[in-house]
Write an enzyme that holds these catalytic residues in place. Sequence first.
Site, PDB file in Angstrom:
ATOM      1  N   GLY A  73      -8.327  -1.057 -12.969  1.00  0.00           N
ATOM      2  CA  GLY A  73      -7.889   0.299 -13.309  1.00  0.00           C
ATOM      3  C   GLY A  73      -8.346   1.350 -12.309  1.00  0.00           C
ATOM      4  O   GLY A  73      -8.607   2.494 -12.670  1.00  0.00           O
ATOM      5  N   CYS A 131      -0.034   0.097  -7.948  1.00  0.00           N
ATOM      6  CA  CYS A 131      -1.019  -0.582  -8.791  1.00  0.00           C
ATOM      7  C   CYS A 131      -0.470  -0.743 -10.203  1.00  0.00           C
ATOM      8  O   CYS A 131      -0.087   0.240 -10.839  1.00  0.00           O
ATOM      9  CB  CYS A 131      -2.323   0.190  -8.843  1.00  0.00           C
ATOM     10  SG  CYS A 131      -3.531  -0.638  -9.884  1.00  0.00           S
ATOM     11  N   GLY A 218      -3.636 -13.861  -5.817  1.00  0.00           N
ATOM     12  CA  GLY A 218      -4.093 -15.178  -5.389  1.00  0.00           C
ATOM     13  C   GLY A 218      -2.940 -16.074  -4.956  1.00  0.00           C
ATOM     14  O   GLY A 218      -1.781 -15.649  -4.917  1.00  0.00           O
TER      15      GLY A 218
HETATM   16  C1  LIG Z   1      -9.891  -7.148  -8.286  1.00  0.00           C
HETATM   17  C2  LIG Z   1      -8.763  -6.521  -7.532  1.00  0.00           C
HETATM   18  C3  LIG Z   1      -8.752  -5.143  -7.295  1.00  0.00           C
HETATM   19  C4  LIG Z   1      -7.709  -4.547  -6.596  1.00  0.00           C
HETATM   20  N1  LIG Z   1      -7.727  -3.196  -6.355  1.00  0.00           N
HETATM   21  C5  LIG Z   1      -6.747  -2.629  -5.612  1.00  0.00           C
HETATM   22  C6  LIG Z   1      -6.788  -1.241  -5.295  1.00  0.00           C
HETATM   23  O1  LIG Z   1      -7.720  -0.508  -5.647  1.00  0.00           O
HETATM   24  N2  LIG Z   1      -5.754  -0.729  -4.555  1.00  0.00           N
HETATM   25  C7  LIG Z   1      -4.707  -1.502  -4.108  1.00  0.00           C
HETATM   26  O2  LIG Z   1      -3.812  -0.986  -3.426  1.00  0.00           O
HETATM   27  N3  LIG Z   1      -4.662  -2.828  -4.375  1.00  0.00           N
HETATM   28  C8  LIG Z   1      -5.645  -3.400  -5.115  1.00  0.00           C
HETATM   29  N4  LIG Z   1      -5.603  -4.744  -5.373  1.00  0.00           N
HETATM   30  C9  LIG Z   1      -4.466  -5.553  -4.858  1.00  0.00           C
HETATM   31  C10 LIG Z   1      -4.820  -6.269  -3.550  1.00  0.00           C
HETATM   32  O3  LIG Z   1      -5.107  -5.347  -2.520  1.00  0.00           O
HETATM   33  C11 LIG Z   1      -3.657  -7.191  -3.106  1.00  0.00           C
HETATM   34  O4  LIG Z   1      -2.509  -6.412  -2.842  1.00  0.00           O
HETATM   35  C12 LIG Z   1      -3.301  -8.247  -4.144  1.00  0.00           C
HETATM   36  O5  LIG Z   1      -4.454  -8.728  -4.799  1.00  0.00           O
HETATM   37  C13 LIG Z   1      -2.533  -9.420  -3.546  1.00  0.00           C
HETATM   38  O6  LIG Z   1      -3.298 -10.075  -2.553  1.00  0.00           O
HETATM   39  P1  LIG Z   1      -4.188 -11.385  -2.849  1.00  0.00           P
HETATM   40  O7  LIG Z   1      -3.289 -12.371  -3.544  1.00  0.00           O
HETATM   41  O8  LIG Z   1      -4.675 -11.850  -1.513  1.00  0.00           O
HETATM   42  O9  LIG Z   1      -5.303 -10.961  -3.741  1.00  0.00           O
HETATM   43  C14 LIG Z   1      -6.638  -5.354  -6.107  1.00  0.00           C
HETATM   44  C15 LIG Z   1      -6.656  -6.736  -6.327  1.00  0.00           C
HETATM   45  C16 LIG Z   1      -7.689  -7.329  -7.030  1.00  0.00           C
HETATM   46  C17 LIG Z   1      -7.676  -8.820  -7.234  1.00  0.00           C
END
Ligand SMILES: Cc1cc2nc3c(=O)[nH]c(=O)nc-3n(C[C@H](O)[C@H](O)[C@H](O)COP(=O)(O)O)c2cc1C
Length: 307
Positions: A73, A131, A218
């Site tokens: 959040g 988000c 992921g």
């Molecule tokens: C715990 C968590 C917190 C995240 N917080 C943000 C955030 O503050 N702002 C944002 O643009 N994306 C946020 N994301 C999204 C990631 O930057 C990314 O776009 C998304 O997790 C997909 O990449 P991944 O599969 O490598 O995790 C968050 C993801 C996770 C897992």
Amino acid sequence: MTVDLSVDLCGVRLKTPVLAASGCFGFGREMAGWVDLAALGGIVTKSVSLEPRRGRPTPRTAETPSGMLNAIGLQNPGVEAFCAGDLRFLAEAGATVVASLVGRSPDEFGRLAARLDGEPGVALVEVNLSCPNVEHRGEVFATDPAAAAEVVRVVKRATSVPVLAKLTADVTDIVAVARAVVEAGADGLTLINTLLGMAVDTRTRRPRLAAVTGGLSGPAIRPVAVRCVWQVAQALPGVPIVGTGGVVTGDDAAELLLVGAAAVAVGTGNFINPRAVVEVAESLERYLAAAGAAAPADLPALFKAER
Ligand SMILES: Cc1cc2nc3c(=O)[nH]c(=O)nc-3n(C[C@H](O)[C@H](O)[C@H](O)COP(=O)(O)O)c2cc1C
């Protein structure tokens, strides 16, 4: 074959094409014991808002097959504390910083961009339009091309550094949203954010997240990210894309670069291995050498579109 891993992202030279994704690397402090922050392609900071945000209630994360759900959040200390503490720390550590901004209105995004303009260490800004873990779905600007474009237009007027627009795949036509933000002045795109998901504990028969729904990330979402990068790169050639979604290994990074990403960001991979950003870059370098590519930008030409 000598490989030069450095890439140009919207006119900014990055040492490698592998960045840490927003929200998955904090503000870098916790990770500084594991990696040399200055050696990374870049660090996309946790999204910052004008005022501090406490985030959603706990539990905020749940593990799912090949991925995780989160509903943090957008917890963050607010832009003033960010500038005084975290940003200063990152600049002094020599990190290439991509400051991620989140607001409730175009005006809030514009005020954030103006506040950060001229702050030392900010190489680019990333506008978080996507988000899924917000209480008000109206804040997910990237589900509406006109609303997303308006935010980008306001931010572009307020900043002198290049602007990345971060989009969601939770739309019927991501190309339409991408085109709208590029026409509004976005210098590049980050594709994708988490996908809205939900998990139920069948023993308690309750949602596993207190917020009920959350963002899925992921390896489970990598095929969606690859599809989005490919679709947008085909439609808008020449627009730099930071491919994000399920990158855990150098091969995963290569997959996104082959379909047209200029760089990649590692998110959930950091929770598995705090050295993931470094190790993905090292392994990508070996992939490029084996493929006969001198630089990451050579990969799209090696992609064979026909099965
Ligand atoms: C715990 C968590 C917190 C995240 N917080 C943000 C955030 O503050 N702002 C944002 O643009 N994306 C946020 N994301 C999204 C990631 O930057 C990314 O776009 C998304 O997790 C997909 O990449 P991944 O599969 O490598 O995790 C968050 C993801 C996770 C897992």
